[in-house]
Design a protein around this motif. Sequence first.
Motif: not given
Length: 771
Positions: A167, A149, A88, A170
Amino acid sequence: MTVHRPSSNSSIPSVSDDHDIDHGVGLSDPSLSQSRRLMLDLVNRLHNTGVQIDIDLPQIAVIGSQSAGKSSLIESISGITLPRAAGTCTRCPTECRLSRSDSPWKCTVDLHFITDKNGQSLGQARNEAFGEPIFDKSGVEDRIRRAQRAILNPSKPPRNFLEEDDEDVTEVSFSTNYISLQISGPDVADLSFVDLPGLIASVSRGGNERDIAMVESLVTSYISKPSCVILLTVACETDFENQGAHHLTKKYDPEGKRTIGVLTKPDRIPRGDEESWLPLIRNEQETLENNWYCVKQPSSQDLKQGVTWEEARARENDFFTLTPPWSGLDPMYQKYLRTSNLVGRLSSILSDLISKRLPQIQIELENTIQKTRTGLQQLPKPPSSDPVGEIASLLHQFIGDLNNVLEGVSYSDGLLQAIRPAQERFRREIRNTAPDFQPFEEVEANSDSEFKTAEPAFLVNEDGPTGFNIPMVELESVTSLIFIDGVLERAHRARTRELPGHYPFVVQKAFIAEFTVKWQAPAQVLCRVVHRTLAQHIKALITHHFSSFGQGGLEQRVTILVQDYMNQRAEAAQALIAKLIALEIDGPLTLNEHYLKDYKAKFLSYYKGAREKRQNPVLAQAIKTFKPGQAPVLDSHNRPVPPTGIAQALSGLAGVGLGAVSAQDLVKLLPPDRMDAALNIMADVRAYFQVAYKRVVDNIPLAIDHELVRGVGRELLPALYRGLGVYGPDGLRISRELGQESPSLSGKREELRKRLERLESASRELMCVGL
C-alpha cells in the motif's frame, strides 16, 4: 415522504422534513417515478462515455477541506464504509451511483480511465470492471482501497492490485481518473454524486505545493461547470472563514444558486458557540438558494465498535431532537437537519436538473458533433499508406496549377497582371532614351526664354506623351538636348574623303550607339523584377500545395529545388537579354525599310516645319490656318473674288501643272537650308530609334517570358523528381520521411477523433432512450 411547497429562497421543491428513522440506511424514496430513475441512469451512462469533457452534464460534486467530514457524509448516504487507515484519504474522484432496486443489495466497482499513464486524454473513456460484484457491505472498504491504488499506479495492470497488499508505493499523488461505485438495493436512494479529494489547507497540513495546486485544479474542473450542484461540507469544529472549500465555492457560484451547504460534526462545536452556526441553517448568513443543512455522522470509533447505520441514524435523530440549540429550532427549519432530509433534497435537485438539461444536452451534443466533424474535414488528409504515390500526385497537381499560373489566369492578382506594370515601366524607360534632337541652333534657343521643344503629334498618337517638352529656362542643367548646329559640327568632324555636302554614315552610327548602350540596365532590371514577382507567386503556390504535408520538410525541399531551377532560368534569360542588347549595340540594321523611310519622312518634315515656324513665321502661320477645299469668295455681284495668300500660290502652281502640291509642300520652294545635312542625319537617327525601340520593347519581354516565366514550367517536374529522389533507390524511405505529419497537426487530428468518439458514443446513449 411528504413533498412541501418550496421555501421563499428556493426554486426547487423542498423535500420532507419528516425525520423518522427509515429502514436500513433509510434513504430510499419509492415515490420517485420510473422516468426519473431512467434519466438518472442515462446521465450515468453519459458519464461513462467521458463526454463530460465536452458537454456540461448534471452532477453533484461533494467538496470540502480535509477532515471536513466528507467521508462520513458519503458513508451515511451510500451505506458503505470508506477506507479510514492512514494515507488512504481520497486521492482520486470517487463516483457513487445509487439506485433503488427490489433485488438484494449489490455493489460493483469500476475504474474509469479518461487519461493515460502520462496524463494525456484517451478520447473515449476506458471503463474497466475491478473485481467481481460485492454482495456484502463489509467487503467494499477494502475493494475501494485497492481500486484507489490501481488508479494511482497507472503503469501497472489494475488486476494486480486485487491481490497485492503493498500500500505504500504510488506513482502519482492524485489522479483525474476515478472510481465508480454502483450500489443498488431495496433501501438505497436514487442518487448519483462524486466525492472529490479534500482541499489541502497548507503545506503544514500534510501536503506540498504541487499537491495543493493539483487538488484545487481537480475540484475546480468539476464545480466550475454550470450544471454541477456543489455539495459543500463545512466542519463545525473549525472556524467557518478558515475553510478554503467555502471560498472556492464562492468564486464559482457567487450567488449560491447551485450550492447546498452541509454542516458536519455539530457535536464538536465548542461549548457556547452553537448559536453562531444557526444563522446558516436559517439562511440568514451566506445565503444559498437551496439552503444549508446540518448532519451528524458516527465517528470512526463508533464504526469500529460496530455501530450499524440504523443505530447511527437513530443517534443522529436523538441528537437533533434532544440537543439545544438544534432541538429548539423552529419546525420550518427542522427539515434542514438530519441526513435523510439532505438526501431527499439532493435527489429532487438532481432529478429536476437532469429533466431540464436533457433537451439542451441533445442540442449541444449535435452541435458539437457537427463542429468536430467540420474540424476534421478541414484538416489536411492524413499521411498516405503509399507515400511515393502521394508525393508524385502532389507534384503533378503543383505543376498543373503552376502551368495555369504561367499561362495566365483572368484574375486581377494573377502573375501576368502583376508583371505588366514592370513591362510598361521598361517600355517607357527605353522610349525615354530617344535622342532629343532640336532643329535650332543652341544660341538661338538660349536667347528665347519662351523656347520649348515641340513633341511630334504623330508620336503622341502612337506612344502617348514622351515627356520631351523641356522648358528652355532649365536648358543649362539638361544634357539630353541635341541642337542642330552640334549635329552639323559632329558631321563636319567625321568627314574624310567625302565630297562637300556629303557625310559618312559613322555619324548616324555614333548617335545610335549612344542610346542603344543605355538599354542593357533597364532590360536587366525588368528581368530581376519579373524573377522576384514570379518567385512570390510560386512560393504561395508551393505553400498551398505542400505546407500541410509532412512536417514542412517537403515544402522546404520543393522551395529550395524550385528556387535553384528559377535561378538557372533567370541566368538563361539574362544571357539572352545581353545577347539581344549586344545585337543592337553592334550596329544599326533593319529590313523594315518602308517603316524606316516613313518615319524619316515624318521626322524630316517635323524638323523642317519647326525651323520654318521660327524662320518664316508668316508663311508657317498661313500654312497652319489654311483650309483647303473652301468655297470661293463672291463679290457683291456674285462674281468670284480672286484668291489670295496660300490659296493664290496653290492656284498659280496648279496653273503650271503642279496641281498635286499641298500647302505643307510650299516650304520646299524656299531656298535650301544650310542645315539640311544635319536635318537628314537627325531624321535618320530618330527614325531608326523608332524601329529599334519598338523591336526591343517587344523582344526583351518575350525573351524573359520564354526563358524565365514559361521556362520555369519546362522540365521542372523531372528536376523535382531528381532533386527529391523519390524514384531513386531510397525513394520509399525519403517519401516516408517527407510524409510525416507535423506533431501539432497529428495531435489536433487525434484530439478531434477522440472527441468525436466520445460525442458519438453519448449520442447513441441518447438515441437508446428515444430523446
